[in-house]
Design an enzyme around this catalytic site. Sequence first.
Site, PDB file in Angstrom:
ATOM      1  N   SER A 171       0.877  -1.240   0.083  1.00  0.00           N
ATOM      2  CA  SER A 171      -0.012  -0.063  -0.052  1.00  0.00           C
ATOM      3  C   SER A 171       0.883   1.221   0.110  1.00  0.00           C
ATOM      4  CB  SER A 171      -0.846   0.018   1.294  1.00  0.00           C
ATOM      5  OG  SER A 171      -0.295  -0.343   2.359  1.00  0.00           O
ATOM      6  N   GLU A 221      -9.244 -10.000   3.980  1.00  0.00           N
ATOM      7  CA  GLU A 221      -9.509  -8.604   3.535  1.00  0.00           C
ATOM      8  C   GLU A 221     -11.012  -8.495   2.929  1.00  0.00           C
ATOM      9  OE1 GLU A 221      -8.146  -4.525   1.517  1.00  0.00           O
ATOM     10  OE2 GLU A 221      -6.516  -6.216   1.600  1.00  0.00           O
ATOM     11  N   GLU A 273      -0.211 -12.638  -1.252  1.00  0.00           N
ATOM     12  CA  GLU A 273      -1.552 -12.865  -1.512  1.00  0.00           C
ATOM     13  C   GLU A 273      -1.617 -13.963  -2.438  1.00  0.00           C
ATOM     14  OE1 GLU A 273      -2.895  -9.186  -3.487  1.00  0.00           O
ATOM     15  OE2 GLU A 273      -2.351  -7.828  -1.880  1.00  0.00           O
TER      16      GLU A 273
END
Length: 272
Positions: free
Chosen positions: A53, A190, A123
């Site tokens: 991020s 998430e 991920e």
Amino acid sequence: MSVAKKDYKIVTTKSLFDMKQNGEKISMLTAYDYTMAKIVDSAGVDVILVGDSASNVMAGHETTLPITLDQMIYHASCVVRGVERALVVVDLPFGTYQSDSKKALESAIRVMKESGAHALKLEGGKEIKEGIKKILGAGVPVMGHLGLTPQSIYKFGTYTVRAKEEEEAEKLIEDAKMLEKIGCFAIVLEKIPATLATRVAQEVSIPIIGIGAGGGVDGQVLVVHDMIGMTHEFSPKFLRRYMNLYEDMTKAIGQYVDDVKSKDFPNSTEQY
């Protein structure tokens, strides 16, 4: 029911497992530089995520995809130098692990050797299983990440809640159990339904950290710039702002500009 909080002088992957077993919630925030990491660590956060991020909040990109491995190593190195207690986890960026398990291992080794980080986050589920196994085989702790996976945003086409349909929910559960089985020490979930996240937390023994996944998981993570209100354009339902730093900083900087223009700064006590 409140739970007695154990004093962990240094947080490790074992500490997180113990927290889950003892019913103590795990706190996790992002940091991307030395100064912020030092503040976050001294405040008592258990895990600091050097997230990709940084591509958004530090570099201004629309997605997390542009950030490079070299840039992640730079940010991670800065953070590690500011931390004394927290476990530092670093995201492997897009393109450094998905296509080739050998490349995944090479990327992982670079981050660990060059930054001094404690663990990595990747991920995905079964599609990256072999890469995770290689990294774990080298002795590098891995945190998984399921649900909304921002590196796959163009595949999803939207940042909407994931796993609302039964088929995707079942796959997520299967992936979570697979990640636990091969040796991941924790998983981030998430933006998925709270009931599903709670079920996952109950069905696996490793800690489940949520972001937009409700309160039934073992811990929570937020982007620190969002949590302290430095950003103001991003306001998802799951975000609680603990400060409005954007407004406070804008006001302070505006006052500084006025003081310089009016010759009030520096005054007689502020010069040599």
